[in-house]
Design an enzyme around this catalytic site. Structure first.
Site, PDB file in Angstrom:
ATOM      1  N   TYR A  26      -3.833   2.291  -2.762  1.00  0.00           N
ATOM      2  CA  TYR A  26      -2.952   2.495  -1.612  1.00  0.00           C
ATOM      3  C   TYR A  26      -2.029   3.686  -1.859  1.00  0.00           C
ATOM      4  CZ  TYR A  26       1.030   1.516   1.489  1.00  0.00           C
ATOM      5  OH  TYR A  26       2.054   1.618   2.404  1.00  0.00           O
ATOM      6  N   GLU A  48       4.391  -4.324   7.886  1.00  0.00           N
ATOM      7  CA  GLU A  48       5.738  -4.259   7.309  1.00  0.00           C
ATOM      8  C   GLU A  48       6.595  -5.433   7.783  1.00  0.00           C
ATOM      9  OE1 GLU A  48       6.642  -2.362   5.001  1.00  0.00           O
ATOM     10  OE2 GLU A  48       5.453  -0.537   5.063  1.00  0.00           O
ATOM     11  N   TRP A  56       4.765  -6.611  -1.161  1.00  0.00           N
ATOM     12  CA  TRP A  56       3.781  -5.792  -0.459  1.00  0.00           C
ATOM     13  C   TRP A  56       2.374  -6.093  -0.962  1.00  0.00           C
ATOM     14  CZ3 TRP A  56       3.159  -3.732   3.921  1.00  0.00           C
ATOM     15  CH2 TRP A  56       2.228  -2.704   4.151  1.00  0.00           C
TER      16      TRP A  56
END
Length: 200
Positions: A26, A48, A56
Site C-alpha cells: 500500500y 477512512e 488501518w
C-alpha cells in the site's frame, strides 16, 4: 518471499509500513499518490470513516469485502441503498459490522453527490482546500508527522456542515495523506520524490 519483503532491505521506507506486507504494498503503490478521481476519493472516504477507532491494517484486510459490499465504491449505487441494505450489511463478515459506520457510508455517498451537483466534482472541491497543489511537509522523521492540521480542521468542519458523518479532522487528515493532498512521506523515503512527480 515476496518482492516487497525482498525490496524492504534495498529501499528506505516510512517506518509505519514495515513489518506487514500489505502495508508495504500500500505504501509503495498508493499512499500519497495525488488522487484526481471522484470514485477513488469516495473509496478512501468509506475506508477512512470505517477505520475510526481501529487500525488501518484491519481495514486493508477487509478492503475487498468493502469493495463487494459497497458496489465497487460506486457512490451513485451506494446513495440508493435502501434501509434494508443496512440490515444486510450488518450480517456481512467482510466489513466492519458497525451500524453507524454503515449508515454513515450511505449518507456520505448522498452528500458526496450533492457536492458534485454544486461544484462539478468532489475532486475540485477537496483540492481547493490545498489550493490545488499538495502540501509537502518535508518530514525528516516520523515524530514530525501530525494527526491534524489547520487544513484538515477546515475541511472536516465544512464536510460536517454539509452533512457528512464519521469524518473528523484526524480521519480527514489521514484521507489527505492517503490521496496525496499532502506529501507525508519522509524526505529519505524513496516514495517522497516519486509522488512529487505525479502532481498534475
Amino acid at each position: 518471499m515476496s518482492q516487497y519483503q525482498i525490496n524492504q532491505s534495498e529501499k528506505f521506507r516510512c517506518p509505519w509500513c514495515l513489518g506487514f506486507e500489505d502495508y508495504i504494498k500500500y505504501h509503495d503503490e498508493e499512499w500519497g499518490v495525488p488522487v484526481y478521481s471522484d470514485k477513488v476519493h469516495f473509496e478512501f472516504l468509506v475506508l477512512e470513516s470505517a477505520q475510526a477507532g481501529l487500525s488501518w491494517s484491519t481495514i486493508l484486510k477487509k478492503r475487498d469485502g468493502y469493495r463487494k459490499a459497497f458496489a465497487d465504491f460506486d457512490y451513485k449505487k451506494v446513495a440508493d441503498f435502501p434501509e434494508s441494505m443496512v440490515q444486510e450489511l450488518l450480517q456481512d463478515k467482510g466489513i466492519i459490522r458497525n451500524k453507524m459506520k454503515i449508515e454513515a457510508a450511505i449518507n456520505n455517498a448522498r452528500q458526496f453527490m450533492e457536492i458534485q451537483a454544486n461544484v462539478g466534482s468532489f475532486t475540485s472541491y477537496i483540492w481547493d482546500f490545498v489550493n490545488g497543489k499538495p502540501i509537502d511537509n518535508q518530514l525528516k522523521s516520523a515524530q514530525d508527522a501530525k494527526a491534524t492540521t489547520a487544513e484538515s480542521d477546515k475541511l472536516s468542519k465544512d464536510l460536517k456542515a454539509k452533512g457528512f458523518k464519521f469524518l473528523g479532522s484526524t480521519t480527514i487528515y489521514a484521507h489527505m495523506q492517503a490521496t496525496g493532498l499532502v506529501n507525508d512521506h519522509l524526505l529519505q523515503c524513496f516514495r517522497h520524490q516519486e509522488v512529487k512527480r505525479m502532481i498534475r
